[in-house]
Write an enzyme that holds these catalytic residues in place. Sequence first.
Site, mmCIF file in Angstrom:
data_model
loop_
_atom_site.group_PDB
_atom_site.id
_atom_site.type_symbol
_atom_site.label_atom_id
_atom_site.label_comp_id
_atom_site.label_asym_id
_atom_site.label_seq_id
_atom_site.Cartn_x
_atom_site.Cartn_y
_atom_site.Cartn_z
ATOM 1 N N LYS A 60 -25.967 41.497 -9.896
ATOM 2 C CA LYS A 60 -24.904 40.825 -10.653
ATOM 3 C C LYS A 60 -25.521 39.905 -11.718
ATOM 4 C CE LYS A 60 -24.686 37.239 -7.073
ATOM 5 N NZ LYS A 60 -23.994 36.837 -5.842
ATOM 6 N N TYR A 91 -34.625 13.325 -30.486
ATOM 7 C CA TYR A 91 -33.272 12.756 -30.448
ATOM 8 C C TYR A 91 -33.225 11.519 -29.572
ATOM 9 C CZ TYR A 91 -30.909 16.747 -32.632
ATOM 10 O OH TYR A 91 -30.472 17.696 -33.495
HETATM 11 C C1 LIG Z 1 -24.941 36.933 -4.764
HETATM 12 C C2 LIG Z 1 -24.646 37.533 -3.459
HETATM 13 C C3 LIG Z 1 -25.680 38.069 -2.665
HETATM 14 C C4 LIG Z 1 -27.134 37.923 -3.003
HETATM 15 O O1 LIG Z 1 -27.563 36.639 -2.626
HETATM 16 P P1 LIG Z 1 -29.079 36.160 -2.777
HETATM 17 O O2 LIG Z 1 -29.072 34.807 -2.167
HETATM 18 O O3 LIG Z 1 -29.362 36.130 -4.227
HETATM 19 O O4 LIG Z 1 -29.925 37.131 -2.046
HETATM 20 C C5 LIG Z 1 -25.316 38.752 -1.502
HETATM 21 N N1 LIG Z 1 -24.022 38.863 -1.135
HETATM 22 C C6 LIG Z 1 -23.004 38.333 -1.863
HETATM 23 C C7 LIG Z 1 -21.611 38.483 -1.378
HETATM 24 C C8 LIG Z 1 -23.286 37.640 -3.042
HETATM 25 O O5 LIG Z 1 -22.281 37.090 -3.739
#
Ligand SMILES: *Cc1c(COP(=O)(O)O)cnc(C)c1O
Length: 377
Positions: free
Chosen positions: A37, A262
């Site tokens: 994702k 800045y």
């Molecule tokens: C993002 C996510 C993962 C992966 O989690 P990590 O901590 O990056 O391994 C797994 N399951 C769900 C439902 C997620 O939203």
Amino acid sequence: MKSSTGILTIDLSAIEANWRTINNQLSGKTSAAAVIKANAYGLGAAYVGPTLYQAGCREFFVATLEEAMAARQYLKPDARVYVLGGVRPGAERLFLRNHLSPVLFSLEDIRRWLAYTQEWDSSPPCAIKINTGMNRLGLDIQEWSALLASGEELQSLRPALIMSHLACADEPEHPLNSYQLIQFQALVSVSRQLLPEARFSLANSSGIYLGPAWHFDLVRPGAALYGVNPQPLEPSPVKPVLRLALPILQIRQLSEDASIGYGATVTVSPPARLAVVAGGYADGLHRTIGRQGFGMIGHHHVPVVGRISMDTTIFDVSTASADKDSVIHVLNNELTVDRWTVLTGALGYDILTSLGNRYQRCYVKNGTRVEQGALYE
Ligand SMILES: *Cc1c(COP(=O)(O)O)cnc(C)c1O
């Protein structure tokens, strides 16, 4: 031509090695999916996806329909693509046409998907997400029990995967881990009879390292594949994946006291030499190196001076031999994402997804640069 932005090198071989490291944790009855994702946590899903597919991964999780449609372009057709954000009303047809698997998390979603797919001969397998204690997305256990008790809807739906998500897996001692495990184990045992073909999944990266009891049929690592230590209190089992080199745009040799950047928040005295590099908070550097951070020229540490700007950051290079052809590394095998987490408190997840889109990206495999088209060779 000299690069006008930082060069972000993504080591696909390291991601592949991390995939193998994770798989070595699993017994024969458990397989691993990959969570890609948010553009594979900012690293580039169109490269990471095919790399993991080639390494043997056949199940992928994305967050949105858009990410899933993109995944269909770069993954081979036999890859299963789960959409964690579920299927929004009106999107059903796109899920069917692209053979995407929704993760359903409410009774309403389940009934809508069921009504829609019943008119079709074959539909993509779906997952159901159940809340065991995180209280984010998911059916409550009572809702799940009611669905199981009535039976009919679930028998028509035939979900391929029943999943839940851990809230505190990176803190092994946290009592919520075993609470969620017990909830999930109970749910598995009451669900098996009605749904003998369904698989069960609880663990993200850190969950895998809580132990085999958390593995069930499928684990869902994301961060660990990308080099984030899944067990922050122990030495990391996974390799760093990133190198980030920032080019120096200008070197300023101070001849009198000068306030820097800045807000004129710091004053520096001669004979200091300051290097202004391309890369600022729009490139995620506020997450990576924070205000008190540093970079490296060769093995030399050079501190950040003053505030980070949108496009540039200033380093004090008085003690290093730097010229306009030098680069300053802020990520490498020593300055890892994990190291920055310790130094700045920023989560690895946040550092990775903040990297932004301005860097020139260089993907390497076995030490040499690869183009996207060559990944399936
Ligand atoms: C993002 C996510 C993962 C992966 O989690 P990590 O901590 O990056 O391994 C797994 N399951 C769900 C439902 C997620 O939203």
